[in-house]
Design an enzyme around this catalytic site. Structure first.
Site, PDB file in Angstrom:
ATOM      1  N   GLU A  45       0.419  -0.255  -4.901  1.00 42.02           N
ATOM      2  CA  GLU A  45      -0.535   0.837  -5.053  1.00 42.02           C
ATOM      3  C   GLU A  45       0.212   2.165  -5.031  1.00 42.02           C
ATOM      4  O   GLU A  45       0.939   2.456  -4.081  1.00 42.02           O
ATOM      5  CB  GLU A  45      -1.569   0.826  -3.935  1.00 42.02           C
ATOM      6  CG  GLU A  45      -2.586   1.953  -4.051  1.00 42.02           C
ATOM      7  CD  GLU A  45      -3.024   2.530  -2.707  1.00 42.02           C
ATOM      8  OE1 GLU A  45      -4.224   2.807  -2.570  1.00 42.02           O
ATOM      9  OE2 GLU A  45      -2.161   2.706  -1.820  1.00 42.02           O
TER      10      GLU A  45
ATOM     11  N   ASP B 170       0.820  -1.209   0.000  1.00 42.98           N
ATOM     12  CA  ASP B 170       0.000   0.000   0.000  1.00 42.98           C
ATOM     13  C   ASP B 170       0.856   1.262   0.000  1.00 42.98           C
ATOM     14  O   ASP B 170       1.895   1.332   0.666  1.00 42.98           O
ATOM     15  CB  ASP B 170      -0.899  -0.026   1.244  1.00 42.98           C
ATOM     16  CG  ASP B 170      -1.707   1.234   1.414  1.00 42.98           C
ATOM     17  OD1 ASP B 170      -2.689   1.401   0.683  1.00 42.98           O
ATOM     18  OD2 ASP B 170      -1.350   2.063   2.290  1.00 42.98           O
TER      19      ASP B 170
END
Length: 626
Positions: free
Chosen positions: A308, A241
């Site tokens: 991401e 992330d």
């Protein structure tokens, strides 16, 4: 007489279409991409559709109103029935829950809210038995301020002293100031003064999420050990992330406003290059990749690294590889979230695809993300009538597909009031701010059926309210109904994905007119497939032969959207058919298409009703007879 008049007008419309397109209509264009994959077997993850589960909202197994790991395990049968081959879910590690799990307190312990480490092992085994791969969501940029590392870093206990980004203050006119002018995504300065340590620490997000210091090798090894820990225990990959924030400008320079008259308190008004996509970030990705490759060789199956990063196209491509070394297998492609929406003309769709296909480094594999937990649902961004069309595009373009839970049945954003909200990024200010930025609407519980809480939970209250439209929009009705449904369309699309043409075929994209987008998948010796989407608000005549003269005169409908007048196996003249507003079609040169793999309405009904009952019987039988 009326019918003849209608046919005459239909022919006139087709003539007008051909004149506009072939005669030099400014929006018409075609782009072609050869994949050259015919003799190169695809790896499992390249064939896959990844299904994202927001664990709080999928299925509650213990009646507390919050989804959990056992709840997901109860629905493994559904994931297999749907045709999913990999799932990933948002963080489930121990956390104070300030940022709904993105403030991690312990990277190797499951939060009791979701279950136990044993529950995760149970789920992993159930998924693997069903042929489904399991991915965890890992947050490498920051931890909770309750993490043991941070508590020891505050006290300067080695080696934790430099695990986080600490800086001395600036002294301006005798007054203490933060080291830089950087603004947090959550509002306010990125720097928080810590009285005990007498220094500022960096937090690019909430002030209770301190940033880790990747310039300190001991910290790097600690983080790599966490990845190694989970891959060693059999998870099939991880999503990393917010990786674009791992390193900061080494000279600690101030940021500049994008324009002098912009509000300096707004995070998005700043040039954020000092805190994003530093060269060392990409180098760090190659070090993460080494851990995945090590376990791939060890297990004999590829362990996949996903990343991401909401950033520019050129920077995103650097996540694939950097300085000749491999990085992420799947750097998420958010173009259909950030660059296109329900008001975009066909040329914007073509540009979104063109950007990725032409920008991707040679030898790498595309992916398409149409929705996720941080953005409004497909139905909200594109409109409910375009749900099937967007799923067609995302699943049938070459590459790995991604589906956010509930998008396969067309779930829509819920109307969540300010007093019901839980999103920390939105709730910290007033109601107007909440309504503008809240991510709660796209995170509501899965709509399984028409029972209490849409079958999500037996609790009288749930962590977020169930969308009130569940009585008419739910999985059970879409599985059982005799008419077409988003679920049935989705299933047929996954059937089409399995064909050689979809796996290995070349891609051609077409802008047939301002509001008609199409693409073709071709493979020598195999059936050709054509996707056509009417993005506009009017019915339109379609003449494919004006653009694709090598197509046969008659095509077969493989899949039609729920708002289309056509049905699977219907024959259409390639040079004269109409499409309703927002409708979509998957056409093929095959003479007929195979029946769908989904169960008929009766079997679907029986399975929905009996799966839990069968499980209960098995438990009772084992309890009383063994």
């Amino acid at each position: 007489m009326c019918q003849s008049h209608e046919i005459t007008m239909y022919k006139l419309a087709l003539v007008f279409l051909v004149i506009c397109t072939v005669g030099g209509f400014s929006d018409a264009s075609v782009l072609k991409y050869k994949l050259n994959l015919k003799h190169k077997p695809l790896d499992w993850w390249q064939r896959s559709v990844f299904y994202q589960i927001y664990p709080r909202s999928f299925k509650d197994s213990d009646g507390d109103g919050v989804g959990d790991l056992r709840g997901i395990a109860d629905k493994v049968w559904y994931l297999k029935e749907l045709g999913i081959t990999a799932i990933w879910f948002n963080p489930i590690f121990e956390s104070p829950g300030l940022d709904l799990g993105y403030d991690i307190q312990n990277y190797t312990k499951i939060d009791p809210l979701f279950g136990t480490n044993e529950d995760l092992e149970y789920l992993k085994n159930a998924l693997h038995k069903a042929g489904i791969h399991l991915f965890l969501d890992f947050v490498p940029n920051h931890t909770s301020d309750q993490h043991e590392w941070f508590l020891k870093s505050v006290k300067r206990i080695d080696p934790y002293t430099d695990y986080y980004v600490w800086k001395d203050p600036k002294i301006v006119n005798g007054e203490r100031k933060p080291p830089t002018n950087w603004i947090s995504e959550f509002g306010g300065s990125q720097w928080k003064w810590h009285e005990e340590r007498q220094q500022y620490y960096l937090h690019q997000f909430h002030w209770k999420q301190p940033d880790l210091n990747y310039n300190f090798e001991e910290l790097v090894q600690e983080v790599l050990n966490v990845v190694d820990y989970w891959l060693e225990r059999g998870v099939d990959g991880m999503r990393l992330d917010a990786v674009d924030f791992l390193f900061e400008d080494p000279d600690w320079r101030d940021q500049e406003l994008l324009a002098p008259d912009l509000d300096p308190n707004n995070y998005w008004n700043w040039n954020r290059s000092m805190t994003m996509d530093q060269p060392d970030t990409f180098r760090m990705m190659t070090r993460f990749r080494q851990i995945f490759d090590h376990h791939s060789k060890k297990s004999g199956e590829t362990k996949v690294m996903m990343t991401e990063a909401y950033t520019s196209l050129d920077k995103t491509m650097d996540y694939y590889q950097f300085e000749g070394k491999p990085g992420s297998h799947i750097p998420f492609n958010f173009f259909f979230i950030t660059h296109v929406d329900g008001r975009s003309p066909a040329k914007d769709y073509q540009k979104a695809i063109q950007g990725w296909m032409e920008g991707m480094p040679e030898g790498h594999w595309p992916n398409w993300v149409m929705g996720n937990h941080d953005n409004h649902r497909i139905a909200a961004r594109y409109g409910t009538d375009l749900v099937d069309g967007i799923n067609m595009i995302g699943l049938l373009l070459p590459g790995t597909g991604n589906t956010y839970y509930g998008d396969e049945i067309g779930m829509d954003d819920a109307k969540i009031r300010f007093d019901e909200g839980v999103d920390p990024q939105a709730c910290q200010f007033d109601q107007d701010w909440y309504n503008r930025v809240s991510r709660d609407p796209e995170r509501t519980p899965m709509q399984w059926d028409t029972s209490l809480n849409a079958g999500f939970s037996t609790s009288m209250t749930t962590w977020l309210p169930v969308n009130s439209n569940f009585w008419r929009l739910n999985l059970k009705d879409q599985m059982q109904g005799s008419t077409n449904s988003h679920f049935k369309v989705y299933k047929r699309l996954l059937d089409a994905r399995k064909t050689d043409t979809m796996l290995y075929g070349d891609l051609e994209t077409y802008v047939l007119s301002k509001w008609i987008f199409a693409f073709v998948r071709r493979l020598e010796g195999s059936d050709t497939y054509v996707v056509v989407v009417n993005l506009g608000s009017d019915s339109k005549p379609i003449d494919l032969l004006a653009f694709m003269s090598d197509l046969p005169n008659v095509l077969t409908v493989h899949t039609s959207s729920v708002n289309s007048q056509y049905v699977p196996n219907e024959k259409l003249s390639a040079n004269e058919f109409f499409m309703r507003p927002k409708s979509s079609l998957l056409l093929t040169t095959a003479k007929e298409v195979a029946p769908p793999t989904y169960k008929d309405s009766v079997n679907g009904c029986i399975k929905m009703q009996t799966v839990s009952f069968e499980l209960l019987l098995a438990i009772l039988f084992s309890k009383f007879f063994f």
